[in-house]
Design a protein around this motif. Structure first.
Motif, PDB file in Angstrom:
ATOM      1  N   MET A 124       0.827  -1.204   0.000  1.00  0.00           N
ATOM      2  CA  MET A 124       0.000   0.000   0.000  1.00  0.00           C
ATOM      3  C   MET A 124       0.861   1.253   0.000  1.00  0.00           C
ATOM      4  SD  MET A 124      -3.341  -0.912   2.328  1.00  0.00           S
ATOM      5  CE  MET A 124      -2.468  -1.495   3.790  1.00  0.00           C
ATOM      6  N   MET A 125       1.991   1.211   0.694  1.00  0.00           N
ATOM      7  CA  MET A 125       2.892   2.369   0.692  1.00  0.00           C
ATOM      8  C   MET A 125       3.400   2.674  -0.717  1.00  0.00           C
ATOM      9  SD  MET A 125       5.090   1.654   4.184  1.00  0.00           S
ATOM     10  CE  MET A 125       6.331   2.897   3.775  1.00  0.00           C
ATOM     11  N   GLU A 126       3.599   1.628  -1.513  1.00  0.00           N
ATOM     12  CA  GLU A 126       4.089   1.822  -2.875  1.00  0.00           C
ATOM     13  C   GLU A 126       3.068   2.533  -3.763  1.00  0.00           C
ATOM     14  OE1 GLU A 126       7.239  -1.714  -3.816  1.00  0.00           O
ATOM     15  OE2 GLU A 126       5.113  -2.241  -3.953  1.00  0.00           O
ATOM     16  N   GLN A 127       1.787   2.504  -3.342  1.00  0.00           N
ATOM     17  CA  GLN A 127       0.727   3.090  -4.171  1.00  0.00           C
ATOM     18  C   GLN A 127       0.419   4.540  -3.814  1.00  0.00           C
ATOM     19  OE1 GLN A 127      -0.805   1.529  -6.808  1.00  0.00           O
ATOM     20  NE2 GLN A 127       0.766  -0.028  -6.461  1.00  0.00           N
ATOM     21  N   ARG A 128       1.106   5.082  -2.818  1.00  0.00           N
ATOM     22  CA  ARG A 128       0.835   6.462  -2.428  1.00  0.00           C
ATOM     23  C   ARG A 128       1.225   7.441  -3.537  1.00  0.00           C
ATOM     24  NH1 ARG A 128       4.297   7.004   2.805  1.00  0.00           N
ATOM     25  NH2 ARG A 128       5.619   5.755   1.449  1.00  0.00           N
ATOM     26  N   ASP A 129       0.362   8.408  -3.712  1.00  0.00           N
ATOM     27  CA  ASP A 129       0.656   9.524  -4.631  1.00  0.00           C
ATOM     28  C   ASP A 129       0.931   9.066  -6.068  1.00  0.00           C
ATOM     29  OD1 ASP A 129       0.541  11.230  -2.385  1.00  0.00           O
ATOM     30  OD2 ASP A 129       2.627  10.770  -1.917  1.00  0.00           O
ATOM     31  N   LYS A 130       0.359   7.927  -6.460  1.00  0.00           N
ATOM     32  CA  LYS A 130       0.530   7.493  -7.845  1.00  0.00           C
ATOM     33  C   LYS A 130      -0.298   8.370  -8.760  1.00  0.00           C
ATOM     34  CE  LYS A 130       2.142   2.805  -8.372  1.00  0.00           C
ATOM     35  NZ  LYS A 130       1.889   1.543  -9.092  1.00  0.00           N
ATOM     36  N   THR A 131       0.238   8.678  -9.902  1.00  0.00           N
ATOM     37  CA  THR A 131      -0.498   9.498 -10.865  1.00  0.00           C
ATOM     38  C   THR A 131      -1.265   8.643 -11.859  1.00  0.00           C
ATOM     39  OG1 THR A 131       1.497   9.612 -12.251  1.00  0.00           O
ATOM     40  CG2 THR A 131       1.124  11.409 -10.695  1.00  0.00           C
ATOM     41  N   ASP A 132      -0.859   7.379 -12.018  1.00  0.00           N
ATOM     42  CA  ASP A 132      -1.587   6.476 -12.895  1.00  0.00           C
ATOM     43  C   ASP A 132      -2.114   5.306 -12.068  1.00  0.00           C
ATOM     44  OD1 ASP A 132       1.048   5.645 -12.414  1.00  0.00           O
ATOM     45  OD2 ASP A 132       0.952   4.203 -14.072  1.00  0.00           O
ATOM     46  N   GLY A 133      -3.281   4.811 -12.418  1.00  0.00           N
ATOM     47  CA  GLY A 133      -3.870   3.716 -11.655  1.00  0.00           C
ATOM     48  C   GLY A 133      -4.442   4.201 -10.338  1.00  0.00           C
ATOM     49  N   VAL A 134      -4.671   3.269  -9.421  1.00  0.00           N
ATOM     50  CA  VAL A 134      -5.282   3.610  -8.146  1.00  0.00           C
ATOM     51  C   VAL A 134      -4.223   4.154  -7.182  1.00  0.00           C
ATOM     52  CG1 VAL A 134      -5.015   1.247  -7.278  1.00  0.00           C
ATOM     53  CG2 VAL A 134      -6.716   2.745  -6.250  1.00  0.00           C
ATOM     54  N   SER A 135      -4.567   5.219  -6.495  1.00  0.00           N
ATOM     55  CA  SER A 135      -3.687   5.757  -5.458  1.00  0.00           C
ATOM     56  C   SER A 135      -4.347   5.531  -4.109  1.00  0.00           C
ATOM     57  CB  SER A 135      -3.426   7.244  -5.682  1.00  0.00           C
ATOM     58  OG  SER A 135      -4.643   7.963  -5.593  1.00  0.00           O
ATOM     59  N   ILE A 136      -3.570   5.677  -3.062  1.00  0.00           N
ATOM     60  CA  ILE A 136      -4.077   5.360  -1.732  1.00  0.00           C
ATOM     61  C   ILE A 136      -3.428   6.304  -0.737  1.00  0.00           C
ATOM     62  CG2 ILE A 136      -2.309   3.612  -1.221  1.00  0.00           C
ATOM     63  CD1 ILE A 136      -4.587   1.894  -0.056  1.00  0.00           C
ATOM     64  N   ASP A 137      -4.184   6.786   0.240  1.00  0.00           N
ATOM     65  CA  ASP A 137      -3.629   7.712   1.222  1.00  0.00           C
ATOM     66  C   ASP A 137      -3.538   7.027   2.584  1.00  0.00           C
ATOM     67  OD1 ASP A 137      -6.191   7.699   2.339  1.00  0.00           O
ATOM     68  OD2 ASP A 137      -6.778   9.559   1.350  1.00  0.00           O
ATOM     69  N   ILE A 138      -3.047   7.765   3.578  1.00  0.00           N
ATOM     70  CA  ILE A 138      -2.785   7.178   4.893  1.00  0.00           C
ATOM     71  C   ILE A 138      -4.077   6.699   5.568  1.00  0.00           C
ATOM     72  CG2 ILE A 138      -2.887   9.364   6.138  1.00  0.00           C
ATOM     73  CD1 ILE A 138      -0.487   6.405   6.832  1.00  0.00           C
ATOM     74  N   ASP A 139      -5.189   7.395   5.333  1.00  0.00           N
ATOM     75  CA  ASP A 139      -6.454   6.953   5.924  1.00  0.00           C
ATOM     76  C   ASP A 139      -6.898   5.616   5.336  1.00  0.00           C
ATOM     77  OD1 ASP A 139      -6.721   9.134   7.621  1.00  0.00           O
ATOM     78  OD2 ASP A 139      -7.708  10.355   6.100  1.00  0.00           O
ATOM     79  N   GLN A 140      -6.724   5.450   4.023  1.00  0.00           N
ATOM     80  CA  GLN A 140      -7.089   4.185   3.396  1.00  0.00           C
ATOM     81  C   GLN A 140      -6.141   3.072   3.823  1.00  0.00           C
ATOM     82  OE1 GLN A 140      -6.945   6.039  -0.536  1.00  0.00           O
ATOM     83  NE2 GLN A 140      -9.075   5.405  -0.866  1.00  0.00           N
ATOM     84  N   ILE A 141      -4.874   3.388   3.966  1.00  0.00           N
ATOM     85  CA  ILE A 141      -3.910   2.398   4.468  1.00  0.00           C
ATOM     86  C   ILE A 141      -4.323   1.938   5.860  1.00  0.00           C
ATOM     87  CG2 ILE A 141      -1.536   2.097   5.282  1.00  0.00           C
ATOM     88  CD1 ILE A 141      -0.611   3.858   2.986  1.00  0.00           C
ATOM     89  N   THR A 142      -4.735   2.887   6.704  1.00  0.00           N
ATOM     90  CA  THR A 142      -5.173   2.558   8.061  1.00  0.00           C
ATOM     91  C   THR A 142      -6.410   1.666   8.037  1.00  0.00           C
ATOM     92  OG1 THR A 142      -4.318   4.669   8.885  1.00  0.00           O
ATOM     93  CG2 THR A 142      -5.911   3.513  10.277  1.00  0.00           C
ATOM     94  N   THR A 143      -7.363   2.003   7.176  1.00  0.00           N
ATOM     95  CA  THR A 143      -8.598   1.221   7.082  1.00  0.00           C
ATOM     96  C   THR A 143      -8.319  -0.220   6.710  1.00  0.00           C
ATOM     97  OG1 THR A 143     -10.027   3.088   6.535  1.00  0.00           O
ATOM     98  CG2 THR A 143     -10.723   0.940   5.737  1.00  0.00           C
TER      99      THR A 143
END
Length: 506
Positions: free
Chosen positions: A272-291
């Motif tokens: 999930m950390m690798e997907q943070r702030d991605k400009t292409d595809g799905v991105s994920i933030d700290i709240d979603q990582i926590t969930t």
């Protein structure tokens, strides 16, 4: 206001309420679908609401009244639900036409800690997140985590052998196996090393226990599911602020430490950390990582611990099965020179069968839900019936507990018989402890190896036997929304009397 106007408003309101309540409760009567006459407001849940019957047995009782139909109607409070019991229809709904039934009912709308978890999210967003998280639970990743799980199992059995000795001691299985379950999740998902046997009051374990209590509060869950607006207005939460803050801070601190120290671990958090702030595809933030991390904790601690407890109970009260399983374990110990490998444990056929049979008797959830998202025509429920067109928003249930205990599907269904999984007697569409189809449990492989390691180490070093506190047969709780026993899990454990073929080396 004039009296005549007040009377007119009152009559209008009464007529509206009448049609609101009884209109919904006549849904299946109008469609000529077999069903049990509902009670106003409570529907068919009255036996469970008044704690006369557990939820799975409540649904099973209605299920058994319609042995020759493809599906029947059930009222979840006032919400009509189509309950599937025919294997062809189940396959049609859950697999072949998955795109028509791709969503779950979201019962966590007002809980910020887990709102937006993989179970609840819908449509294309679910597909994106599922694709993102799936590599965490590949066989390659789980193989890397194998040794960490074995270390947790060694801590478990070291504690039991030293604490029980040769005399033996009666344990609440949920306590001891919950510690193992907690430690596996802590190290494999959060990257935190915890030994809950040396430190039984560590904060991670205590708050994981507190968080898991929500599944036992059937009233709160039902209110959250059926009256989300009411729950939102009152600000009711499933988890305390202490639980929410603790686990959110753990994720934030762990992510920060890994970023600063360039730490890479083969776990869900890293993906999930690798997907943070991605400009292409799905991105994920700290709240979603926590969930997603928190839901993995709940499932890994609560659901899997319950499955382990039922498994140990079934092994402990069936000595012939325990002896046969131990013989298979001893054979593996000889072949691996006392150092069991991922491959060796994964290929144990009888261990596989024992676990599968325990999950048949006590699946992780008493039912699976689906929501129709596109018009779909069901075949007639009865030979003389008419096809039914489901509309978006209609609810489907797959009654796993009832299906698993139907004598047409499983001969002698209440008997614990692992051999049925060795003789190809089980039809896939009628076995769903981890769900069925594309929305089956993403962590099935992880949960299965966790169960296998626990069982392997437990029988390697301990004997299991019933105690006076052990309930035979098991009585299910009438209070819990999920499958739980009345009075808890109790079993007597002692250091193994018969000599193992190898000795555990420190």
């Amino acid at each position: 206001m004039e009296l005549s106007t007040l009377i007119l408003i009152t009559i209008t309101a009464c007529i509206y309420l009448y049609y609101l309540i009884f209109g919904k409760l006549s849904h299946f009567k109008r469609l000529k679908i077999p069903h049990v006459r509902p009670i106003p407001l409570l529907g068919n849940l009255a036996p469970f609401i008044f704690r006369r019957m557990s939820l799975p047995e409540n649904l099973q009782k209605v299920y058994n009244q319609f042995p020759h139909v493809k599906y029947f109607g059930f009222y979840d409070f006032m919400a009509p639900v189509y309950v599937m019991r025919d294997p062809e229809v189940i396959t049609t709904v859950a697999i072949k036409n998955f795109d028509n039934f791709c969503d779950h009912v979201d019962i966590f709308k007002n809980e910020p800690l887990i709102n937006g978890n993989l179970f609840s999210i819908k449509g294309d967003h679910w597909r994106e997140i599922r694709k993102l998280l799936s590599p965490t639970f590949s066989s390659g990743k789980i193989k890397i985590m194998f040794q960490m799980m074995c270390e947790c199992a060694e801590n478990l059995t070291d504690f039991l052998v030293n604490d029980s000795g040769n005399i033996g001691k009666t344990y609440n299985l949920r306590d001891v196996l919950g510690r193992y379950g907690n430690d596996v999740v802590a190290t494999c998902a959060f990257g935190i090393s915890v030994n809950s046997f040396k430190h039984p009051n560590n904060e991670f374990l205590l708050l994981a226990k507190e968080a898991s209590m929500f599944s036992n509060n059937s009233l709160k869950l039902l209110i959250n599911k059926h009256f989300p607006l009411f729950v939102g207005l009152l600000g009711l939460k499933l988890f305390s602020a202490r639980v929410r803050n603790f686990f959110r801070e753990i994720i934030i601190d762990t992510v920060k430490t890994r970023d600063e120290q360039k730490i890479i671990r083969p776990d869900m958090l890293h993906l999930m950390m690798e997907q943070r702030d991605k400009t292409d595809g799905v991105s994920i933030d700290i709240d979603q990582i926590t969930t997603h991390s928190f839901v993995f904790l709940i499932a890994g601690y609560d659901s899997t611990t319950t499955a382990m407890c039922f498994l140990a109970h079934n092994i402990g009260i069936n000595f012939d099965i325990q002896n046969k399983l131990r013989a298979e374990i001893d054979d593996v110990l000889i072949r691996t020179n006392g150092k069991p490998t991922y491959e060796a444990i994964s290929q144990m056929k009888y261990l596989d069968a024992v676990i599968n049979e325990s999950l048949r008797l006590y699946p992780l959830a008493p039912l699976l839900s689906r929501v129709c998202v596109k018009d779909f025509e069901l075949p007639p429920a009865t030979p003389d019936g008419e096809p039914i067109t489901l509309k978006p928003g209609d609810h489907i249930w797959l009654p796993s507990y009832a299906l698993h205990r139907d004598p047409k599907n499983y001969p002698h269904p209440n008997k614990f018989d692992p051999n049925r999984f060795l003789n190809d007697e089980v039809e896939n569409s009628l076995y769903m402890p981890f769900g069925i189809g594309p929305r089956s449990c993403i962590a099935k492989r992880f949960s299965m190896i966790k169960l296998k390691i626990m069982t392997f180490y437990l029988l390697w070093r301990c004997d299991l036997e019933p105690d006076t506190k052990t309930k035979i047969p098991m009585v299910l709780s009438k209070k819990s929304y999920v499958i739980r026993p009345e009075g808890g899990f109790w079993l007597k454990l002692r250091a193994r009397k018969s000599k193992a073929p190898v000795t555990l080396i420190d």
